[in-house]
Design a protein around this motif. Structure first.
Motif, PDB file in Angstrom:
ATOM      1  N   UNK A 177       2.259 -11.304 -14.011  1.00  0.00           N
ATOM      2  CA  UNK A 177       1.724  -9.942 -13.987  1.00  0.00           C
ATOM      3  C   UNK A 177       0.432  -9.938 -13.187  1.00  0.00           C
ATOM      4  N   UNK A 178       0.359  -9.043 -12.192  1.00  0.00           N
ATOM      5  CA  UNK A 178      -0.799  -8.968 -11.308  1.00  0.00           C
ATOM      6  C   UNK A 178      -1.467  -7.614 -11.434  1.00  0.00           C
ATOM      7  N   UNK A 179      -2.806  -7.563 -11.323  1.00  0.00           N
ATOM      8  CA  UNK A 179      -3.486  -6.268 -11.340  1.00  0.00           C
ATOM      9  C   UNK A 179      -3.136  -5.456 -10.103  1.00  0.00           C
ATOM     10  N   UNK A 180      -3.115  -4.137 -10.239  1.00  0.00           N
ATOM     11  CA  UNK A 180      -2.784  -3.274  -9.105  1.00  0.00           C
ATOM     12  C   UNK A 180      -3.741  -3.483  -7.941  1.00  0.00           C
ATOM     13  N   UNK A 181      -4.986  -3.898  -8.239  1.00  0.00           N
ATOM     14  CA  UNK A 181      -5.989  -4.101  -7.192  1.00  0.00           C
ATOM     15  C   UNK A 181      -5.622  -5.252  -6.256  1.00  0.00           C
ATOM     16  N   UNK A 182      -4.680  -6.114  -6.675  1.00  0.00           N
ATOM     17  CA  UNK A 182      -4.283  -7.236  -5.823  1.00  0.00           C
ATOM     18  C   UNK A 182      -3.472  -6.776  -4.619  1.00  0.00           C
ATOM     19  N   UNK A 183      -2.908  -5.571  -4.691  1.00  0.00           N
ATOM     20  CA  UNK A 183      -2.038  -5.069  -3.625  1.00  0.00           C
ATOM     21  C   UNK A 183      -2.890  -4.318  -2.600  1.00  0.00           C
ATOM     22  N   UNK A 184      -3.124  -4.946  -1.475  1.00  0.00           N
ATOM     23  CA  UNK A 184      -4.025  -4.403  -0.461  1.00  0.00           C
ATOM     24  C   UNK A 184      -3.534  -3.067   0.076  1.00  0.00           C
ATOM     25  N   UNK A 185      -2.233  -2.937   0.260  1.00  0.00           N
ATOM     26  CA  UNK A 185      -1.672  -1.711   0.847  1.00  0.00           C
ATOM     27  C   UNK A 185      -1.013  -0.817  -0.193  1.00  0.00           C
ATOM     28  N   UNK A 186      -1.391  -0.971  -1.454  1.00  0.00           N
ATOM     29  CA  UNK A 186      -0.778  -0.175  -2.505  1.00  0.00           C
ATOM     30  C   UNK A 186       0.413  -0.886  -3.116  1.00  0.00           C
ATOM     31  N   UNK A 187       0.741  -0.535  -4.357  1.00  0.00           N
ATOM     32  CA  UNK A 187       1.840  -1.178  -5.070  1.00  0.00           C
ATOM     33  C   UNK A 187       3.173  -0.655  -4.527  1.00  0.00           C
ATOM     34  N   UNK A 188       4.031  -1.542  -4.013  1.00  0.00           N
ATOM     35  CA  UNK A 188       5.311  -1.093  -3.454  1.00  0.00           C
ATOM     36  C   UNK A 188       6.334  -0.793  -4.547  1.00  0.00           C
ATOM     37  N   UNK A 189       7.465  -0.266  -4.134  1.00  0.00           N
ATOM     38  CA  UNK A 189       8.530   0.080  -5.072  1.00  0.00           C
ATOM     39  C   UNK A 189       9.204  -1.177  -5.617  1.00  0.00           C
ATOM     40  N   UNK A 190       9.863  -1.014  -6.780  1.00  0.00           N
ATOM     41  CA  UNK A 190      10.600  -2.126  -7.370  1.00  0.00           C
ATOM     42  C   UNK A 190      11.657  -2.642  -6.402  1.00  0.00           C
ATOM     43  N   UNK A 191      11.829  -3.954  -6.396  1.00  0.00           N
ATOM     44  CA  UNK A 191      12.821  -4.574  -5.537  1.00  0.00           C
ATOM     45  C   UNK A 191      12.323  -4.956  -4.157  1.00  0.00           C
ATOM     46  N   UNK A 192      11.126  -4.511  -3.789  1.00  0.00           N
ATOM     47  CA  UNK A 192      10.587  -4.836  -2.469  1.00  0.00           C
ATOM     48  C   UNK A 192      10.133  -6.291  -2.408  1.00  0.00           C
ATOM     49  N   UNK A 193      10.347  -6.916  -1.252  1.00  0.00           N
ATOM     50  CA  UNK A 193       9.861  -8.280  -1.034  1.00  0.00           C
ATOM     51  C   UNK A 193       8.383  -8.238  -0.659  1.00  0.00           C
TER      52      UNK A 193
END
Length: 275
Positions: A177-193
């Motif tokens: 489980x990662x914090x949303x802040x770890x996603x530089x370009x925003x949290x992508x949709x489920x299933x995305x690589x």
């Protein structure tokens, strides 16, 4: 530098081409030689100087014509490591004193981080990332930038869901489980690589009372001492990782390593991300 001219005439050459009178030209040349600490050597020829001294004279000659912007294209590439680091400090100090904008081109990542107020990372003519040295290194915005600006572990993963400000991702080392802040370009949709970017030194940065992420345990397969740290190769569930351990530790081949790190040290990127 012009080999047949003394340092004074080298520094004053651009002023001479602009028609400045001799007395005024010499005075300005001496002031810029003083700036780089070589006024006492003004009568010498370039061949009488060290590599670092010649670089300082070239800098003084370029600054003497009062440019709005000064381009330095790999100016320290031919110098040895100790002299290069000394010149990095001197160039930065001189830039602060004169206030001229320096555009410094280099393939040396450490040099860019040490000298720049602002870094632009380019790849085949395309800007990949722009920012302060700290943001470029700690929060890169593309996979190329992350890998170019320092050693990094790329761990492929896939999105599995989000809840309560966290994102669950599947990796070869298990679900984390990662914090949303770890996603530089925003949290992508489920299933995305996606790709987790982890700097080797962050495996030793977990602290008490600090949110951490565990990637399980790995086995040390090789180690080398670099003075400031031990660089270790680690095998974990089929993934090959690199970890930097403190110089005070004595890592042994075959020993297990807890792959725990601070949650806010992980950066998650998508393919094609960037500026």
């Amino acid at each position: 530098l012009f080999p047949h001219m003394c340092l004074r005439d080298n520094v004053g050459f651009g002023l001479r081409m602009r028609g400045m009178a001799r007395a005024e030209r010499y005075e300005k040349a001496f002031s810029y030689l003083d700036l780089v600490g070589l006024r006492a050597s003004s009568a010498k020829k370039p061949h009488e100087l060290s590599g670092g001294q010649r670089q300082r004279v070239a800098l003084a000659r370029a600054l003497a014509v009062d440019p709005d912007v000064l381009l330095l294209d790999e100016p320290l590439g031919a110098l040895d490591l100790k002299l290069r680091r000394q010149m990095q400090d001197e160039l930065k100090a001189i830039q602060k004193r004169v206030g001229t904008t320096f555009v410094h081109v280099t393939h040396d990542q450490e040099e860019a981080l040490a000298m720049a107020d602002r870094i632009v990372v380019m790849n085949k003519g395309r800007i990949e990332d722009v920012g302060t040295p700290a943001s470029i290194y700690m929060r890169p915005r593309s996979l190329f930038s992350a890998g170019f600006m320092g050693e990094v572990n790329f761990l492929p993963a896939r999105m599995r869901g989000t809840a309560a400000g966290e994102a669950e991702v599947e990796t070869a080392l298990g679900r984390v489980a990662l914090p949303a802040a770890a996603f530089v370009s925003g949290v992508p949709a489920d299933g995305r690589d996606i790709t987790l970017c982890i700097r080797p030194e962050h495996f030793r940065s977990a602290m008490p009372d600090t949110p951490t992420v565990s990637l399980g345990r790995g086995r040390i397969t090789g180690s080398a001492f670099f003075g400031t740290h031990h660089r270790c190769h680690v095998a974990a569930a089929g993934a090959a990782l690199t970890a930097h351990l403190p110089q005070t530790e004595t890592p042994e081949v075959g020993a297990e390593l807890d792959l725990r790190l601070k949650a806010d040290s992980i950066v998650v990127l998508q393919d094609g991300a960037g500026v």
